[in-house]
Design a protein around this motif. Structure first.
Motif, PDB file in Angstrom:
ATOM      1  N   THR A  19       0.847  -1.195   0.000  1.00  0.00           N
ATOM      2  CA  THR A  19       0.000   0.000   0.000  1.00  0.00           C
ATOM      3  C   THR A  19       0.884   1.247   0.000  1.00  0.00           C
ATOM      4  O   THR A  19       0.686   2.182  -0.797  1.00  0.00           O
ATOM      5  N   ALA A  20       1.890   1.241   0.888  1.00  0.00           N
ATOM      6  CA  ALA A  20       2.812   2.385   0.950  1.00  0.00           C
ATOM      7  C   ALA A  20       3.565   2.548  -0.372  1.00  0.00           C
ATOM      8  O   ALA A  20       3.727   3.670  -0.867  1.00  0.00           O
ATOM      9  N   HIS A  21       3.991   1.438  -0.950  1.00  0.00           N
ATOM     10  CA  HIS A  21       4.715   1.450  -2.225  1.00  0.00           C
ATOM     11  C   HIS A  21       3.864   2.130  -3.308  1.00  0.00           C
ATOM     12  O   HIS A  21       4.310   3.066  -3.981  1.00  0.00           O
ATOM     13  N   GLY A  22       2.603   1.688  -3.436  1.00  0.00           N
ATOM     14  CA  GLY A  22       1.727   2.218  -4.481  1.00  0.00           C
ATOM     15  C   GLY A  22       1.360   3.670  -4.256  1.00  0.00           C
ATOM     16  O   GLY A  22       1.373   4.483  -5.189  1.00  0.00           O
ATOM     17  N   VAL A  23       1.024   4.012  -3.012  1.00  0.00           N
ATOM     18  CA  VAL A  23       0.591   5.380  -2.707  1.00  0.00           C
ATOM     19  C   VAL A  23       1.762   6.351  -2.838  1.00  0.00           C
ATOM     20  O   VAL A  23       1.651   7.420  -3.464  1.00  0.00           O
ATOM     21  N   PHE A  24       2.918   5.971  -2.260  1.00  0.00           N
ATOM     22  CA  PHE A  24       4.070   6.875  -2.301  1.00  0.00           C
ATOM     23  C   PHE A  24       4.574   7.029  -3.746  1.00  0.00           C
ATOM     24  O   PHE A  24       4.914   8.135  -4.172  1.00  0.00           O
ATOM     25  N   GLN A  25       4.584   5.920  -4.494  1.00  0.00           N
ATOM     26  CA  GLN A  25       5.006   5.993  -5.909  1.00  0.00           C
ATOM     27  C   GLN A  25       4.119   6.966  -6.682  1.00  0.00           C
ATOM     28  O   GLN A  25       4.615   7.762  -7.489  1.00  0.00           O
ATOM     29  N   CYS A  26       2.822   6.921  -6.416  1.00  0.00           N
ATOM     30  CA  CYS A  26       1.900   7.817  -7.109  1.00  0.00           C
ATOM     31  C   CYS A  26       2.185   9.279  -6.746  1.00  0.00           C
ATOM     32  O   CYS A  26       2.188  10.157  -7.613  1.00  0.00           O
ATOM     33  N   MET A  27       2.478   9.545  -5.461  1.00  0.00           N
ATOM     34  CA  MET A  27       2.803  10.919  -5.048  1.00  0.00           C
ATOM     35  C   MET A  27       4.096  11.385  -5.698  1.00  0.00           C
ATOM     36  O   MET A  27       4.227  12.544  -6.113  1.00  0.00           O
ATOM     37  N   VAL A  28       5.059  10.483  -5.789  1.00  0.00           N
ATOM     38  CA  VAL A  28       6.339  10.790  -6.439  1.00  0.00           C
ATOM     39  C   VAL A  28       6.089  11.163  -7.905  1.00  0.00           C
ATOM     40  O   VAL A  28       6.566  12.186  -8.400  1.00  0.00           O
ATOM     41  N   ASP A  29       5.307  10.336  -8.584  1.00  0.00           N
ATOM     42  CA  ASP A  29       5.027  10.576 -10.006  1.00  0.00           C
ATOM     43  C   ASP A  29       4.252  11.875 -10.202  1.00  0.00           C
ATOM     44  O   ASP A  29       4.561  12.676 -11.087  1.00  0.00           O
ATOM     45  N   THR A  30       3.240  12.061  -9.362  1.00  0.00           N
ATOM     46  CA  THR A  30       2.370  13.229  -9.483  1.00  0.00           C
ATOM     47  C   THR A  30       3.141  14.542  -9.323  1.00  0.00           C
ATOM     48  O   THR A  30       2.810  15.547  -9.937  1.00  0.00           O
ATOM     49  N   ASN A  31       4.177  14.493  -8.487  1.00  0.00           N
ATOM     50  CA  ASN A  31       4.966  15.701  -8.249  1.00  0.00           C
ATOM     51  C   ASN A  31       6.175  15.818  -9.176  1.00  0.00           C
ATOM     52  O   ASN A  31       7.003  16.717  -9.011  1.00  0.00           O
ATOM     53  N   GLY A  32       6.267  14.894 -10.133  1.00  0.00           N
ATOM     54  CA  GLY A  32       7.368  14.953 -11.095  1.00  0.00           C
ATOM     55  C   GLY A  32       8.709  14.520 -10.531  1.00  0.00           C
ATOM     56  O   GLY A  32       9.755  14.900 -11.042  1.00  0.00           O
ATOM     57  N   PHE A  33       8.688  13.706  -9.487  1.00  0.00           N
ATOM     58  CA  PHE A  33       9.941  13.239  -8.863  1.00  0.00           C
ATOM     59  C   PHE A  33      10.342  11.838  -9.320  1.00  0.00           C
ATOM     60  O   PHE A  33      11.224  11.221  -8.717  1.00  0.00           O
ATOM     61  N   ASP A  34       9.665  11.320 -10.350  1.00  0.00           N
ATOM     62  CA  ASP A  34       9.935   9.924 -10.720  1.00  0.00           C
ATOM     63  C   ASP A  34      11.369   9.721 -11.206  1.00  0.00           C
ATOM     64  O   ASP A  34      11.889   8.611 -11.124  1.00  0.00           O
TER      65      ASP A  34
END
Ligand code: 4NP
Length: 173
Positions: A19-34
């Protein structure tokens, strides 16, 4: 700049840490930090290696708009401390197991996920596996709050500026 790497760890790697992996990854992507932050998850127990997230976990995540279907459980190892700058435990038992395998010269951050939340009532993300459905909802809410806090912390610590606001699928380029 080399990537900042984050590893979320729970017991089975099928409920809390995915859950943390998916949620945090999405926040990373959304903020352009991927390009600057990489994310992974693992478990201290080996029962579910190679399996998808628990159906109850996947169902709650799906209702909130997160797809965890690509994730597969793996075991955390001592080598992970050579790879990850942040090793984040869901509960104190996970943290204790991680401390036992952490090299003395580890210079990254090893600690509890909920240390990144403002609320003080709860220090651990509770294991939902043998409980009822509302345990999975609670896990999700705690994970979302702590993910926000962790991302803010990493941004401040590494002077990262967000380059994108919005869901990744609405990106124009
Ligand atoms: P998790 O939950 O650590 O959040 O993935 C659990 C999953 C499986 C088990 C325990 C906790 N188990 O005992 O199989």
């Amino acid at each position: 700049m080399s990537q900042i790497s984050v590893l979320f760890v729970c017991l089975g790697n099928i409920c809390r840490s995915p859950t943390a992996h998916g949620v945090f990854q999405c926040m990373v992507d959304t903020n352009g930090f991927d390009g600057s932050i990489s994310v992974d998850s693992a478990g201290t127990g080996d029962w579910h290696i190679g399996r998808s997230p628990d159906q109850r976990t996947a169902a709650v995540a799906k209702t909130k708009g997160y797809d965890l279907s690509e994730l597969r459980a793996r075991l955390v190892t001592g080598d992970d401390f050579a790879q990850f700058d942040y090793v984040i435990a869901m509960d104190k038992a996970n943290l204790s197991d991680l401390k036992a395998m952490c090299p003395d010269n580890y210079t990254g951050h090893l600690g509890l996920f909920l240390d990144f939340t403002e609320q003080q009532a709860q220090r651990e993300v509770p294991d939902p596996y043998y409980g009822g459905d509302n345990g999975f909802e609670l896990v999700f809410n705690l994970v979302e709050e702590a993910s926000c806090g962790l991302l803010k912390h990493i941004q401040a610590e590494h002077s990262l500026k967000p380059t994108f606001q919005g869901r990744p699928e609405s990106r124009s380029s």
